[in-house]
Write a protein that holds these residues in place. Structure first.
Motif, PDB file in Angstrom:
ATOM      1  N   LEU A 160       0.816  -1.209   0.000  1.00  0.00           N
ATOM      2  CA  LEU A 160       0.000   0.000   0.000  1.00  0.00           C
ATOM      3  C   LEU A 160       0.852   1.262   0.000  1.00  0.00           C
ATOM      4  O   LEU A 160       0.394   2.324  -0.425  1.00  0.00           O
ATOM      5  CB  LEU A 160      -0.923   0.001   1.228  1.00  0.00           C
ATOM      6  N   SER A 161       2.082   1.166   0.453  1.00  0.00           N
ATOM      7  CA  SER A 161       2.970   2.329   0.484  1.00  0.00           C
ATOM      8  C   SER A 161       3.624   2.580  -0.865  1.00  0.00           C
ATOM      9  O   SER A 161       4.033   3.709  -1.164  1.00  0.00           O
ATOM     10  CB  SER A 161       4.070   2.131   1.533  1.00  0.00           C
ATOM     11  N   GLY A 162       3.767   1.537  -1.681  1.00  0.00           N
ATOM     12  CA  GLY A 162       4.502   1.660  -2.931  1.00  0.00           C
ATOM     13  C   GLY A 162       5.999   1.818  -2.749  1.00  0.00           C
ATOM     14  O   GLY A 162       6.724   2.128  -3.693  1.00  0.00           O
ATOM     15  N   GLN A 163       6.507   1.573  -1.533  1.00  0.00           N
ATOM     16  CA  GLN A 163       7.909   1.870  -1.242  1.00  0.00           C
ATOM     17  C   GLN A 163       8.684   0.689  -0.680  1.00  0.00           C
ATOM     18  O   GLN A 163       9.814   0.859  -0.210  1.00  0.00           O
ATOM     19  CB  GLN A 163       7.999   3.043  -0.271  1.00  0.00           C
ATOM     20  N   GLY A 164       8.126  -0.505  -0.720  1.00  0.00           N
ATOM     21  CA  GLY A 164       8.837  -1.655  -0.176  1.00  0.00           C
ATOM     22  C   GLY A 164      10.153  -1.924  -0.879  1.00  0.00           C
ATOM     23  O   GLY A 164      11.177  -2.203  -0.239  1.00  0.00           O
ATOM     24  N   THR A 165      10.154  -1.845  -2.202  1.00  0.00           N
ATOM     25  CA  THR A 165      11.385  -2.097  -2.966  1.00  0.00           C
ATOM     26  C   THR A 165      12.431  -1.036  -2.673  1.00  0.00           C
ATOM     27  O   THR A 165      13.616  -1.339  -2.497  1.00  0.00           O
ATOM     28  CB  THR A 165      11.069  -2.137  -4.463  1.00  0.00           C
ATOM     29  N   SER A 166      12.012   0.210  -2.631  1.00  0.00           N
ATOM     30  CA  SER A 166      12.965   1.282  -2.361  1.00  0.00           C
ATOM     31  C   SER A 166      13.562   1.168  -0.963  1.00  0.00           C
ATOM     32  O   SER A 166      14.761   1.404  -0.766  1.00  0.00           O
ATOM     33  CB  SER A 166      12.285   2.643  -2.549  1.00  0.00           C
ATOM     34  N   LEU A 167      12.755   0.803   0.026  1.00  0.00           N
ATOM     35  CA  LEU A 167      13.293   0.591   1.367  1.00  0.00           C
ATOM     36  C   LEU A 167      14.312  -0.537   1.373  1.00  0.00           C
ATOM     37  O   LEU A 167      15.352  -0.455   2.047  1.00  0.00           O
ATOM     38  CB  LEU A 167      12.170   0.289   2.351  1.00  0.00           C
ATOM     39  N   ALA A 168      14.031  -1.617   0.635  1.00  0.00           N
ATOM     40  CA  ALA A 168      14.954  -2.748   0.588  1.00  0.00           C
ATOM     41  C   ALA A 168      16.287  -2.349  -0.030  1.00  0.00           C
ATOM     42  O   ALA A 168      17.359  -2.696   0.482  1.00  0.00           O
ATOM     43  CB  ALA A 168      14.323  -3.894  -0.198  1.00  0.00           C
ATOM     44  N   LEU A 169      16.250  -1.608  -1.135  1.00  0.00           N
ATOM     45  CA  LEU A 169      17.474  -1.216  -1.823  1.00  0.00           C
ATOM     46  C   LEU A 169      18.291  -0.227  -0.995  1.00  0.00           C
ATOM     47  O   LEU A 169      19.506  -0.379  -0.837  1.00  0.00           O
ATOM     48  CB  LEU A 169      17.130  -0.608  -3.181  1.00  0.00           C
ATOM     49  N   VAL A 170      17.628   0.788  -0.481  1.00  0.00           N
ATOM     50  CA  VAL A 170      18.343   1.774   0.335  1.00  0.00           C
ATOM     51  C   VAL A 170      18.879   1.115   1.603  1.00  0.00           C
ATOM     52  O   VAL A 170      20.018   1.363   2.026  1.00  0.00           O
ATOM     53  CB  VAL A 170      17.434   2.966   0.669  1.00  0.00           C
ATOM     54  N   GLY A 171      18.070   0.247   2.218  1.00  0.00           N
ATOM     55  CA  GLY A 171      18.528  -0.450   3.414  1.00  0.00           C
ATOM     56  C   GLY A 171      19.765  -1.298   3.150  1.00  0.00           C
ATOM     57  O   GLY A 171      20.688  -1.350   3.972  1.00  0.00           O
ATOM     58  N   ALA A 172      19.796  -1.977   1.999  1.00  0.00           N
ATOM     59  CA  ALA A 172      20.964  -2.786   1.650  1.00  0.00           C
ATOM     60  C   ALA A 172      22.214  -1.920   1.537  1.00  0.00           C
ATOM     61  O   ALA A 172      23.297  -2.287   2.019  1.00  0.00           O
ATOM     62  CB  ALA A 172      20.707  -3.529   0.342  1.00  0.00           C
ATOM     63  N   HIS A 173      22.075  -0.768   0.916  1.00  0.00           N
ATOM     64  CA  HIS A 173      23.214   0.141   0.750  1.00  0.00           C
ATOM     65  C   HIS A 173      23.695   0.660   2.101  1.00  0.00           C
ATOM     66  O   HIS A 173      24.902   0.669   2.399  1.00  0.00           O
ATOM     67  CB  HIS A 173      22.814   1.307  -0.152  1.00  0.00           C
ATOM     68  N   VAL A 174      22.758   1.099   2.937  1.00  0.00           N
ATOM     69  CA  VAL A 174      23.128   1.662   4.234  1.00  0.00           C
ATOM     70  C   VAL A 174      23.763   0.594   5.121  1.00  0.00           C
ATOM     71  O   VAL A 174      24.763   0.847   5.814  1.00  0.00           O
ATOM     72  CB  VAL A 174      21.892   2.287   4.912  1.00  0.00           C
ATOM     73  N   LEU A 175      23.212  -0.613   5.123  1.00  0.00           N
ATOM     74  CA  LEU A 175      23.757  -1.684   5.952  1.00  0.00           C
ATOM     75  C   LEU A 175      25.157  -2.073   5.482  1.00  0.00           C
ATOM     76  O   LEU A 175      26.074  -2.254   6.301  1.00  0.00           O
ATOM     77  CB  LEU A 175      22.831  -2.894   5.925  1.00  0.00           C
ATOM     78  N   ALA A 176      25.342  -2.212   4.174  1.00  0.00           N
ATOM     79  CA  ALA A 176      26.668  -2.563   3.661  1.00  0.00           C
ATOM     80  C   ALA A 176      27.697  -1.495   4.008  1.00  0.00           C
ATOM     81  O   ALA A 176      28.832  -1.807   4.413  1.00  0.00           O
ATOM     82  CB  ALA A 176      26.599  -2.770   2.146  1.00  0.00           C
ATOM     83  N   ASP A 177      27.327  -0.234   3.871  1.00  0.00           N
ATOM     84  CA  ASP A 177      28.239   0.857   4.222  1.00  0.00           C
ATOM     85  C   ASP A 177      28.578   0.830   5.716  1.00  0.00           C
ATOM     86  O   ASP A 177      29.734   1.038   6.111  1.00  0.00           O
ATOM     87  CB  ASP A 177      27.602   2.198   3.862  1.00  0.00           C
ATOM     88  N   ALA A 178      27.567   0.598   6.534  1.00  0.00           N
ATOM     89  CA  ALA A 178      27.790   0.586   7.982  1.00  0.00           C
ATOM     90  C   ALA A 178      28.733  -0.539   8.385  1.00  0.00           C
ATOM     91  O   ALA A 178      29.640  -0.351   9.201  1.00  0.00           O
ATOM     92  CB  ALA A 178      26.453   0.455   8.717  1.00  0.00           C
ATOM     93  N   LEU A 179      28.553  -1.712   7.812  1.00  0.00           N
ATOM     94  CA  LEU A 179      29.424  -2.838   8.132  1.00  0.00           C
ATOM     95  C   LEU A 179      30.843  -2.586   7.639  1.00  0.00           C
ATOM     96  O   LEU A 179      31.820  -2.892   8.329  1.00  0.00           O
ATOM     97  CB  LEU A 179      28.869  -4.122   7.517  1.00  0.00           C
ATOM     98  N   ALA A 180      30.965  -2.016   6.460  1.00  0.00           N
ATOM     99  CA  ALA A 180      32.293  -1.760   5.907  1.00  0.00           C
ATOM    100  C   ALA A 180      33.054  -0.718   6.717  1.00  0.00           C
ATOM    101  O   ALA A 180      34.288  -0.766   6.809  1.00  0.00           O
ATOM    102  CB  ALA A 180      32.172  -1.312   4.458  1.00  0.00           C
ATOM    103  N   GLY A 181      32.326   0.219   7.309  1.00  0.00           N
ATOM    104  CA  GLY A 181      32.987   1.295   8.036  1.00  0.00           C
ATOM    105  C   GLY A 181      33.187   1.042   9.507  1.00  0.00           C
ATOM    106  O   GLY A 181      33.728   1.898  10.224  1.00  0.00           O
ATOM    107  N   ALA A 182      32.778  -0.135   9.993  1.00  0.00           N
ATOM    108  CA  ALA A 182      32.801  -0.384  11.434  1.00  0.00           C
ATOM    109  C   ALA A 182      34.043  -1.131  11.899  1.00  0.00           C
ATOM    110  O   ALA A 182      34.172  -1.405  13.100  1.00  0.00           O
ATOM    111  CB  ALA A 182      31.554  -1.169  11.846  1.00  0.00           C
ATOM    112  N   GLY A 183      34.930  -1.498  10.980  1.00  0.00           N
ATOM    113  CA  GLY A 183      36.160  -2.180  11.380  1.00  0.00           C
ATOM    114  C   GLY A 183      35.930  -3.476  12.114  1.00  0.00           C
ATOM    115  O   GLY A 183      36.691  -3.835  13.024  1.00  0.00           O
ATOM    116  N   GLY A 184      34.896  -4.204  11.748  1.00  0.00           N
ATOM    117  CA  GLY A 184      34.615  -5.489  12.375  1.00  0.00           C
ATOM    118  C   GLY A 184      33.722  -5.417  13.599  1.00  0.00           C
ATOM    119  O   GLY A 184      33.369  -6.465  14.177  1.00  0.00           O
ATOM    120  N   ASP A 185      33.345  -4.235  14.013  1.00  0.00           N
ATOM    121  CA  ASP A 185      32.465  -4.068  15.169  1.00  0.00           C
ATOM    122  C   ASP A 185      31.016  -4.099  14.689  1.00  0.00           C
ATOM    123  O   ASP A 185      30.437  -3.070  14.339  1.00  0.00           O
ATOM    124  CB  ASP A 185      32.778  -2.742  15.872  1.00  0.00           C
TER     125      ASP A 185
END
Length: 367
Positions: A295-320
């Motif tokens: 109903l929001s029309g935004q499930g795909t966009s949330l998934a894609l943006v979330g994947a990018h943000v999560l990958a960036d966060a993991l890459a920048g955390a030095g293993g933490d």
């Protein structure tokens, strides 16, 4: 190199797998289905999510395979046209905008192919996670078929009915909020002879949207009806067939198409709400953690943006991983809140263009 188990080979899972591999992680994607799932509705990629596709390297190809709808007709219960537009479509919004609409299975295939390019991402089809046991050094994942394996991290990208969420956070009913309706999606032959033109009809508490796809050879039918939560053992396919058959316009042919469709899907319109999206070494992504509902029309966009943000966060955390998960939630939570609100802004209809415009860009990818 940290190993990451990603449950779910849909849009969220494959996008994350590619982005993690590019950042030096070793992802393994496990998918319950024997292969990529076929069918599904046409989905929208908007705002910040378009930039994610560009960074992954599939935006140009996604634009090539986007739907080519010229307009839509709105019908009454007897099939008489009561409104039409060549500027706007209920499934995708304005037809002259920068956002794109693409079939779910087409986008899933593009992301899967990208993740598989050059190796580095392992896919395991026809299996599923059955248990997760965490210790100080990682997580042991048990599978329905394969031997148990150890990973550094686990990501649940396995949708509204997420197994990883259930194993990590407890019963589904604690986190899934029903929105008062059900939606079914299935493929049919183009028995209506539609040419790049959508039809929308409402009959009481039920209605459908129909659009031609695959060069007008096929139809994708999205049929919804109002209902409170149904018992888990309800035969949803039989229920949908019966409700379609009761429609005054084209009910018989739609019911037959649903009954024989090889890709029939039906589930509740629902949202997922949790206070946290991570626990220990496990984290949720996309619909598993914050489904906004179709109903929001935004499930795909949330998934894609979330994947990018999560990958960036993991890459920048030095293993933490704890710090990474905290950063991921901090950046994504306002974006998720804004987009989940679109589903309830206008019950029974799409959100306003103004609200959608704000929500789809309510995050900076580099922040």
């Amino acid at each position: 190199m940290q190993s990451v188990l990603v449950s779910g080979a849909g849009i969220a899972g494959s996008a994350l797998a590619h982005l993690l591999h590019r950042r030096g992680f070793a992802p393994t994607v496990v998918e319950r289905a024997p292969g990529l799932r076929a069918g599904g509705q046409a989905i929208d990629v908007r705002g910040a999510a378009l930039e994610v596709l560009a960074r992954i390297g599939v935006l140009d190809r996604a634009r090539q395979v986007r739907t080519r709808i010229r307009g839509m007709s709105v019908l009454d219960a007897d099939g008489t046209e009561i409104d039409r537009s060549t500027e706007y479509a209920l499934s995708s919004g304005r037809l002259d905008g920068d956002d794109i609409e693409v079939l779910r299975d087409d986008l899933t295939r593009l992301l899967y192919d990208r993740a598989r390019t050059g190796g580095g991402v392992e896919y395991v089809f026809g299996d599923s996670v059955t248990a997760l046991t965490e210790d100080a050094d990682g997580v042991v994942a048990d599978f329905a078929l394969a031997p148990s394996r150890r990973f550094d991290l686990v990501v649940g990208a396995d949708g509204l009915r997420s197994t990883v969420r259930r194993l990590t956070f407890g019963p589904e009913d604690d986190h899934v909020r029903h929105l008062g309706s059900y939606l079914s999606v299935f493929t049919a032959d183009n028995f209506l002879g539609l040419e790049d033109w959508q039809l929308w009809l409402r009959d009481g508490g039920a209605g459908f949207g129909i659009m031609p796809v695959r060069d007008n050879r096929e139809l994708r039918v999205a049929f919804g009806f109002e209902s409170g939560p149904l018992p888990r053992d309800t035969d949803l396919k039989a229920l949908i067939v019966a409700r379609l058959a009761a429609l005054r316009w084209e009910g018989a042919r739609l019911a037959k198409a649903a009954r024989t469709a090889p890709d029939f899907y039906c589930d509740a319109m629902a949202q997922v709400h949790l206070d946290r999206w991570s626990r220990g070494r496990a984290v949720l992504l996309g619909d598993a953690g914050y489904c906004p509902s179709p109903l929001s029309g935004q499930g795909t966009s949330l998934a894609l943006v979330g994947a990018h943000v999560l990958a960036d966060a993991l890459a920048g955390a030095g293993g933490d991983h704890a710090a990474a998960f905290t950063a991921y939630e901090s950046r994504m939570r306002p974006f998720v809140t804004a987009n989940q609100a679109l589903a309830t802004e206008n019950p029974g209809g799409p959100a306003s263009e103004e609200s959608m415009g704000r929500a789809k860009n309510a995050i900076a990818l580099d922040g």
